[in-house]
Design a protein around this motif. Structure first.
Motif, PDB file in Angstrom:
ATOM      1  N   ILE A 166       2.576 -22.154  -2.819  1.00 52.60           N
ATOM      2  CA  ILE A 166       3.536 -23.632  -2.147  1.00 52.60           C
ATOM      3  C   ILE A 166       2.779 -24.424  -2.790  1.00 52.60           C
ATOM      4  CG2 ILE A 166       5.336 -25.740  -1.040  1.00 52.60           C
ATOM      5  CD1 ILE A 166       5.879 -22.127   0.077  1.00 52.60           C
ATOM      6  N   GLY A 167       1.550 -24.482  -2.275  1.00 55.26           N
ATOM      7  CA  GLY A 167       0.506 -24.975  -2.145  1.00 55.26           C
ATOM      8  C   GLY A 167       0.250 -25.790  -3.325  1.00 55.26           C
ATOM      9  N   PHE A 168      -0.138 -24.551  -4.890  1.00 54.80           N
ATOM     10  CA  PHE A 168      -0.651 -24.319  -5.854  1.00 54.80           C
ATOM     11  C   PHE A 168       0.447 -25.225  -6.902  1.00 54.80           C
ATOM     12  CE2 PHE A 168      -0.097 -22.742 -10.030  1.00 54.80           C
ATOM     13  CZ  PHE A 168      -1.159 -22.528 -10.758  1.00 54.80           C
ATOM     14  N   ALA A 224       1.467 -35.134   3.145  1.00 58.36           N
ATOM     15  CA  ALA A 224       1.010 -33.733   3.663  1.00 58.36           C
ATOM     16  C   ALA A 224       3.336 -33.370   4.320  1.00 58.36           C
ATOM     17  CB  ALA A 224       0.878 -34.444   5.405  1.00 58.36           C
ATOM     18  N   VAL A 225       3.786 -34.505   4.443  1.00 58.10           N
ATOM     19  CA  VAL A 225       4.622 -34.335   4.546  1.00 58.10           C
ATOM     20  C   VAL A 225       5.529 -33.899   3.666  1.00 58.10           C
ATOM     21  CG1 VAL A 225       7.349 -36.435   4.903  1.00 58.10           C
ATOM     22  CG2 VAL A 225       4.884 -36.869   5.933  1.00 58.10           C
ATOM     23  N   ALA A 249       0.334 -24.692   2.934  1.00 60.01           N
ATOM     24  CA  ALA A 249       0.341 -25.587   1.719  1.00 60.01           C
ATOM     25  C   ALA A 249       0.242 -27.535   2.083  1.00 60.01           C
ATOM     26  CB  ALA A 249       2.059 -25.724   1.161  1.00 60.01           C
ATOM     27  N   THR A 250      -0.019 -27.354   3.152  1.00 53.71           N
ATOM     28  CA  THR A 250      -0.953 -28.864   3.689  1.00 53.71           C
ATOM     29  C   THR A 250      -2.489 -28.756   3.104  1.00 53.71           C
ATOM     30  OG1 THR A 250       1.021 -29.200   4.946  1.00 53.71           O
ATOM     31  CG2 THR A 250      -1.523 -30.333   5.487  1.00 53.71           C
ATOM     32  N   THR A 304      -2.983 -31.980  10.117  1.00 53.87           N
ATOM     33  CA  THR A 304      -2.474 -31.972  11.216  1.00 53.87           C
ATOM     34  C   THR A 304      -3.092 -30.979  12.476  1.00 53.87           C
ATOM     35  OG1 THR A 304      -2.114 -29.968  10.082  1.00 53.87           O
ATOM     36  CG2 THR A 304      -0.732 -32.203  10.109  1.00 53.87           C
ATOM     37  N   THR A 305      -2.623 -30.814  13.144  1.00 50.58           N
ATOM     38  CA  THR A 305      -3.258 -29.585  14.772  1.00 50.58           C
ATOM     39  C   THR A 305      -3.383 -28.604  13.991  1.00 50.58           C
ATOM     40  OG1 THR A 305      -2.092 -30.837  16.484  1.00 50.58           O
ATOM     41  CG2 THR A 305      -2.575 -28.827  16.753  1.00 50.58           C
TER      42      THR A 305
END
Length: 218
Positions: free
Chosen positions: A60-62, A93-94, A164-165, A178-179
């Motif tokens: 998904i990130g790619f 990130a959103v 993905a983030t 993020t955490t």
């Protein structure tokens, strides 16, 4: 606790809530469109909509990098409008969180709309209600429990997004860290007490949100 401890938690909640609002709106609309409707290509479209649920986060990130990255049509359009790319920003990130959370919202909303009695919707149409009025004042209220449950699950999923983030938004402290990313960095740096503090915080937040879903369904 220090500001450094709360910053990733605050950032995670902000990103998850904004992604959640977007996903609830889009997922509800798609859920209503796909419920009780048959058309050519429906199976293919539904498979595409649910694909982020099973794809590895790195895939998904790619894909997000390809779609929104440098020299892409969408990426160039964003730069032309906002004078800066979306990658490695808060909004990246959103977007990543929204993509991975969408299938949960869509599936829940679709199930809710499928359970709505068509006779009630048709009665509203006979009384002169327009389609948007039937949707807002009949269909949505009757499917509200499923919509809210899907929204909470989507926000919880967005809260825990990692792969993905990391690829699309990066790991920038105070901006995109993020955490889940902060936990990874704390473990990598050998700071187990800090990692445990974040882990317990995430478990607590996720537990409360999932408990709310179960209470609603009871």
């Amino acid at each position: 606790m220090s500001t450094d401890f709360w910053t990733p938690i605050k950032l995670s909640l902000e990103i998850a809530l904004v992604a959640g609002v977007f996903v609830i709106i889009v997922g509800t609309l798609f859920g209503k469109f796909m419920a009780k409707r048959e058309f050519k290509g429906k199976l293919f479209l539904e498979t595409v909509l649910l694909l982020p649920l099973v794809l590895p986060p790195t895939v998904i990130g790619f894909l997000l990098i390809i779609i929104f990255g440098k020299h892409s049509v969408v990426g160039d359009l964003i730069v032309a409008i906002f004078d800066k790319p979306v990658m490695f920003t808060w909004w990246a990130a959103v977007i990543a969180s929204s993509v991975v959370a969408f299938p949960l919202m869509y599936q829940s909303a679709k199930t809710g709309f499928e359970s709505v009695d068509e006779d009630i919707e048709n009665a509203a149409r006979v009384d002169g209600a327009k389609e948007w009025q039937v949707f807002l004042f009949v269909s949505v209220p009757l499917a509200l429990k499923s919509i809210i449950s899907g929204g909470i699950l989507s926000i919880t999923r967005a809260l825990g997004e990692f792969g993905a983030t990391l690829m699309f938004a990066g790991n920038l402290p105070g901006r995109t860290q993020t955490t889940p990313l902060a936990i990874y960095m704390a473990i990598d740096g050998g700071n187990m007490s800090l990692a445990w503090s974040w882990v317990i915080s995430m478990i607590g937040i996720s537990f409360v949100m999932l408990l709310a879903v179960h209470i609603m369904k009871a």
